[in-house]
Write an enzyme that holds these catalytic residues in place. Sequence first.
Site, PDB file in Angstrom:
ATOM      1  N   TYR A 137      76.649   7.993  -4.490  1.00 38.68           N
ATOM      2  CA  TYR A 137      77.405   6.692  -4.305  1.00 38.68           C
ATOM      3  C   TYR A 137      77.844   5.811  -5.395  1.00 38.68           C
ATOM      4  CZ  TYR A 137      76.996   1.567  -2.869  1.00 38.68           C
ATOM      5  OH  TYR A 137      77.165   0.458  -2.619  1.00 38.68           O
ATOM      6  N   LYS A 140      81.641   4.444  -6.562  1.00 34.11           N
ATOM      7  CA  LYS A 140      81.760   3.172  -6.949  1.00 34.11           C
ATOM      8  C   LYS A 140      82.424   3.218  -8.459  1.00 34.11           C
ATOM      9  CE  LYS A 140      80.612   1.190  -3.246  1.00 34.11           C
ATOM     10  NZ  LYS A 140      81.531   0.388  -2.469  1.00 34.11           N
TER      11      LYS A 140
END
Length: 248
Positions: A158, A162
């Site tokens: 994740y 990002k």
Amino acid sequence: MDTQDTITGRVVAVTGASGGIGAATAVELGARGAHLVLGARRADRLEAVADRVRAAGGTAVTVPMDVRDRADHTALVDRARAEFGRLDVLVANAGVGRVRPLDELPVEEWDEMIDVNLRGVLYGLAAALPVFRAQQAGHLVVVASTSGLRVVPGQVVYAATKNAVRTLCEGLRQEAGPALRVTEVSPGFVATDFVEGIGDERLRADYRAQRDEIALDPAAIARAVVFALEQPAGVDVNQVVVRPTAQG
């Protein structure tokens, strides 16, 4: 500065608009007189958000879409131009987070995060950038995450997506020239459905407890988006980080 004057009449497309930060951003902008084009997969919830925008004083149309589908982004931008004649802002908000150790090898979850969090932004850019260039004006706002600033166990992939989005925003900013603005908004812990996507029951319980203790209302992130949009021409707010004061 009167934000009503700077937001009123602007055409803003928002992905992931059926809940959380996307819905809060749509309602906040609607209250300032923006024209909203709302995209998300959950059509019923999307229509409910559009009703809230209208009740707040804005105008809203909806486009059921999946950000993993490039054609859906084209449809979103085309709807903005058909309804309102232009597109001033794209808020690339849709995202997904899965929390698991790398050793569990949840490859399908990795693929999902890459497809939604990174490709979903790239597809939005591919649809909006030619319109912005033709108009000689436009603003891309990408909702990233503080996970891209501080990597923690369980959120490695994740965080990688990002971080990739942060790199994309900075590269676009450097290529953009004076007619295009680029803003990355990185929220900390926000009270959204993020926690419900955690597969491990124990981890999900831990995250729920932390959310209930410290998480921000999504409206706090919506106000950060407004701050970036309300700036006068020639001012580009590139990065905004918004955390709960209690977040480590």
